[in-house]
Design a protein around this motif. Sequence first.
Motif, PDB file in Angstrom:
ATOM      1  N   ARG A 142     -60.115 -43.263  48.433  1.00  0.00           N
ATOM      2  CA  ARG A 142     -60.952 -42.675  47.283  1.00  0.00           C
ATOM      3  C   ARG A 142     -61.084 -43.541  46.280  1.00  0.00           C
ATOM      4  O   ARG A 142     -61.685 -43.267  45.109  1.00  0.00           O
ATOM      5  N   GLY A 143     -60.728 -44.908  46.357  1.00  0.00           N
ATOM      6  CA  GLY A 143     -61.017 -45.897  45.356  1.00  0.00           C
ATOM      7  C   GLY A 143     -59.779 -46.085  44.542  1.00  0.00           C
ATOM      8  O   GLY A 143     -60.063 -46.860  43.417  1.00  0.00           O
ATOM      9  N   CYS A 144     -58.890 -45.248  44.573  1.00  0.00           N
ATOM     10  CA  CYS A 144     -57.621 -45.529  43.711  1.00  0.00           C
ATOM     11  C   CYS A 144     -57.141 -47.029  44.133  1.00  0.00           C
ATOM     12  O   CYS A 144     -56.831 -47.498  45.181  1.00  0.00           O
ATOM     13  N   VAL A 145     -56.820 -47.641  42.881  1.00  0.00           N
ATOM     14  CA  VAL A 145     -56.539 -49.201  43.115  1.00  0.00           C
ATOM     15  C   VAL A 145     -54.893 -49.277  42.965  1.00  0.00           C
ATOM     16  O   VAL A 145     -54.421 -50.685  43.035  1.00  0.00           O
ATOM     17  N   GLY A 146     -54.120 -48.369  43.184  1.00  0.00           N
ATOM     18  CA  GLY A 146     -52.733 -48.684  43.232  1.00  0.00           C
ATOM     19  C   GLY A 146     -51.923 -47.577  42.613  1.00  0.00           C
ATOM     20  O   GLY A 146     -52.354 -46.380  42.254  1.00  0.00           O
ATOM     21  N   ALA A 147     -50.627 -47.585  42.605  1.00  0.00           N
ATOM     22  CA  ALA A 147     -49.619 -46.541  42.241  1.00  0.00           C
ATOM     23  C   ALA A 147     -48.697 -47.062  41.525  1.00  0.00           C
ATOM     24  O   ALA A 147     -48.081 -48.027  41.582  1.00  0.00           O
ATOM     25  N   LEU A 148     -48.237 -46.252  40.503  1.00  0.00           N
ATOM     26  CA  LEU A 148     -47.133 -46.443  39.445  1.00  0.00           C
ATOM     27  C   LEU A 148     -46.063 -45.287  39.668  1.00  0.00           C
ATOM     28  O   LEU A 148     -46.314 -44.201  39.336  1.00  0.00           O
ATOM     29  N   VAL A 149     -44.959 -45.335  40.155  1.00  0.00           N
ATOM     30  CA  VAL A 149     -44.150 -44.343  40.699  1.00  0.00           C
ATOM     31  C   VAL A 149     -42.706 -44.139  40.006  1.00  0.00           C
ATOM     32  O   VAL A 149     -41.919 -45.003  40.266  1.00  0.00           O
ATOM     33  N   ASP A 150     -42.584 -43.273  39.202  1.00  0.00           N
ATOM     34  CA  ASP A 150     -41.198 -43.108  38.562  1.00  0.00           C
ATOM     35  C   ASP A 150     -40.424 -42.107  39.522  1.00  0.00           C
ATOM     36  O   ASP A 150     -39.815 -41.203  39.138  1.00  0.00           O
ATOM     37  N   GLY A 151     -40.020 -42.914  40.661  1.00  0.00           N
ATOM     38  CA  GLY A 151     -39.246 -42.422  41.811  1.00  0.00           C
ATOM     39  C   GLY A 151     -39.222 -43.316  42.865  1.00  0.00           C
ATOM     40  O   GLY A 151     -39.392 -44.663  42.577  1.00  0.00           O
ATOM     41  N   GLY A 152     -39.375 -42.605  44.028  1.00  0.00           N
ATOM     42  CA  GLY A 152     -38.977 -43.624  45.080  1.00  0.00           C
ATOM     43  C   GLY A 152     -40.258 -43.361  46.138  1.00  0.00           C
ATOM     44  O   GLY A 152     -41.303 -42.794  46.179  1.00  0.00           O
ATOM     45  N   VAL A 153     -40.525 -44.605  46.689  1.00  0.00           N
ATOM     46  CA  VAL A 153     -41.514 -44.659  47.937  1.00  0.00           C
ATOM     47  C   VAL A 153     -40.910 -45.030  49.077  1.00  0.00           C
ATOM     48  O   VAL A 153     -39.868 -45.585  49.062  1.00  0.00           O
ATOM     49  N   ARG A 154     -41.466 -45.006  50.017  1.00  0.00           N
ATOM     50  CA  ARG A 154     -41.226 -45.550  51.432  1.00  0.00           C
ATOM     51  C   ARG A 154     -42.102 -46.002  52.426  1.00  0.00           C
ATOM     52  O   ARG A 154     -43.236 -46.072  51.921  1.00  0.00           O
ATOM     53  N   ASP A 155     -42.062 -46.357  53.425  1.00  0.00           N
ATOM     54  CA  ASP A 155     -42.781 -46.944  54.453  1.00  0.00           C
ATOM     55  C   ASP A 155     -43.393 -48.366  53.795  1.00  0.00           C
ATOM     56  O   ASP A 155     -44.531 -48.570  53.889  1.00  0.00           O
ATOM     57  N   VAL A 156     -42.571 -49.156  53.002  1.00  0.00           N
ATOM     58  CA  VAL A 156     -42.835 -50.236  52.260  1.00  0.00           C
ATOM     59  C   VAL A 156     -43.766 -51.305  53.075  1.00  0.00           C
ATOM     60  O   VAL A 156     -44.457 -52.012  52.974  1.00  0.00           O
ATOM     61  N   TRP A 184     -45.295 -50.958  55.787  1.00  0.00           N
ATOM     62  CA  TRP A 184     -46.943 -50.453  56.129  1.00  0.00           C
ATOM     63  C   TRP A 184     -47.770 -50.268  55.168  1.00  0.00           C
ATOM     64  O   TRP A 184     -48.748 -50.903  55.187  1.00  0.00           O
ATOM     65  N   ILE A 185     -47.233 -50.198  53.997  1.00  0.00           N
ATOM     66  CA  ILE A 185     -48.053 -50.147  52.653  1.00  0.00           C
ATOM     67  C   ILE A 185     -48.432 -51.576  52.347  1.00  0.00           C
ATOM     68  O   ILE A 185     -49.520 -51.701  52.008  1.00  0.00           O
ATOM     69  N   ALA A 186     -47.500 -52.567  52.619  1.00  0.00           N
ATOM     70  CA  ALA A 186     -47.803 -53.957  52.348  1.00  0.00           C
ATOM     71  C   ALA A 186     -49.176 -54.477  53.238  1.00  0.00           C
ATOM     72  O   ALA A 186     -49.821 -55.016  52.789  1.00  0.00           O
ATOM     73  N   GLY A 187     -49.542 -53.651  54.282  1.00  0.00           N
ATOM     74  CA  GLY A 187     -50.528 -54.054  55.094  1.00  0.00           C
ATOM     75  C   GLY A 187     -51.922 -53.479  54.496  1.00  0.00           C
ATOM     76  O   GLY A 187     -53.148 -53.708  55.094  1.00  0.00           O
ATOM     77  N   GLN A 188     -51.847 -52.654  53.636  1.00  0.00           N
ATOM     78  CA  GLN A 188     -52.930 -52.059  53.043  1.00  0.00           C
ATOM     79  C   GLN A 188     -53.586 -52.590  51.720  1.00  0.00           C
ATOM     80  O   GLN A 188     -54.590 -52.395  51.154  1.00  0.00           O
ATOM     81  N   ASP A 189     -53.011 -53.595  51.333  1.00  0.00           N
ATOM     82  CA  ASP A 189     -53.492 -54.482  50.248  1.00  0.00           C
ATOM     83  C   ASP A 189     -53.605 -53.592  49.145  1.00  0.00           C
ATOM     84  O   ASP A 189     -54.408 -53.383  48.461  1.00  0.00           O
ATOM     85  N   TYR A 190     -52.555 -52.712  48.740  1.00  0.00           N
ATOM     86  CA  TYR A 190     -52.526 -51.667  47.933  1.00  0.00           C
ATOM     87  C   TYR A 190     -51.201 -51.645  46.954  1.00  0.00           C
ATOM     88  O   TYR A 190     -50.087 -51.197  47.429  1.00  0.00           O
ATOM     89  N   PRO A 191     -51.370 -52.408  45.734  1.00  0.00           N
ATOM     90  CA  PRO A 191     -50.006 -52.566  44.956  1.00  0.00           C
ATOM     91  C   PRO A 191     -49.498 -51.133  44.668  1.00  0.00           C
ATOM     92  O   PRO A 191     -50.027 -50.247  43.953  1.00  0.00           O
ATOM     93  N   VAL A 192     -48.288 -51.214  44.773  1.00  0.00           N
ATOM     94  CA  VAL A 192     -47.282 -50.122  44.422  1.00  0.00           C
ATOM     95  C   VAL A 192     -46.137 -50.580  43.516  1.00  0.00           C
ATOM     96  O   VAL A 192     -45.326 -51.382  44.015  1.00  0.00           O
ATOM     97  N   TYR A 193     -45.936 -49.955  42.518  1.00  0.00           N
ATOM     98  CA  TYR A 193     -44.632 -49.960  41.687  1.00  0.00           C
ATOM     99  C   TYR A 193     -43.878 -48.901  41.440  1.00  0.00           C
ATOM    100  O   TYR A 193     -44.529 -48.044  40.984  1.00  0.00           O
ATOM    101  N   ALA A 194     -42.660 -49.031  41.958  1.00  0.00           N
ATOM    102  CA  ALA A 194     -41.758 -47.682  41.860  1.00  0.00           C
ATOM    103  C   ALA A 194     -40.416 -48.210  41.063  1.00  0.00           C
ATOM    104  O   ALA A 194     -40.174 -49.403  41.129  1.00  0.00           O
ATOM    105  N   ARG A 195     -39.698 -47.147  40.978  1.00  0.00           N
ATOM    106  CA  ARG A 195     -38.311 -47.357  40.591  1.00  0.00           C
ATOM    107  C   ARG A 195     -37.390 -47.677  41.649  1.00  0.00           C
ATOM    108  O   ARG A 195     -36.398 -48.399  41.401  1.00  0.00           O
ATOM    109  N   TYR A 196     -37.685 -47.507  42.782  1.00  0.00           N
ATOM    110  CA  TYR A 196     -36.643 -47.446  44.160  1.00  0.00           C
ATOM    111  C   TYR A 196     -37.472 -47.140  45.014  1.00  0.00           C
ATOM    112  O   TYR A 196     -38.502 -46.605  45.299  1.00  0.00           O
TER     113      TYR A 196
END
Length: 224
Positions: free
Chosen positions: A107-121, A123-135
């Motif tokens: 959808r053109g979203c350029v990344g995510a900022l997460v005050d919480g957790g993420v997973r599949d790190v 696989w996300i790395a292969g998407q060229d999609y920056p994610v910043y999270a607390r854990y």
Amino acid sequence: MNPQQKEDIRQRYLRVDTSNVADVLDERGLLDQGLAPEFAPYPASAGRLAGWAYTIRGQMTQYPLGGDADKMAACQGLSPGEVSVWSGDGEGICYFGELIAIGMKERGCVGALVDGGVRDVRWIAGQDYPVYARYRTPVQSIGRWKVNGCQVAVSLRGATSKFVTVNPGDFILADEDGAIVIPAVHVEPVLLAAEGLTEKERLIRVELESGLSLARALEKFGHV
């Protein structure tokens, strides 16, 4: 502001550091815009994050397995140049993983900022999609944590205050030094001042590389 103007501003923010932006915000009396030091890139090589805030809020709620339709509906509202900003009380819970990241990127979203957790790190790395999270955590949100709002004011954990308010349309910038929120009304003047500070620091580095002492450089250029 039209979409091209917004994208031009976003690209310019990608060329300034959060440290310079933080200094400019201090000068404008905005002293508590930095986010908690736990916010970090996933993976570590994710790169810089810059974009307009699209907020998503959730809370711990028990419900049957089978998906979170409200989460998917919230993600459908994302537009190009926006950063999805996730907030809520889901300690230990993953707010999203690879597949939602792919959908947001589509959808053109350029990344995510997460005050919480993420997973599949990985696989996300292969998407060229920056994610910043607390854990990061393998524990899914389905059945535990549910989205209950989007494009509303949210509270993220702060660096110098307990929480930082993020409103839809604020600007998010994150890099190796951390993450910071620029209120919408200040986005353009803060950018101009941060660009000036960035150029000043560049000139100081040139002088230092040419053999000028730090003391003399500061005499010449002033405090930075």
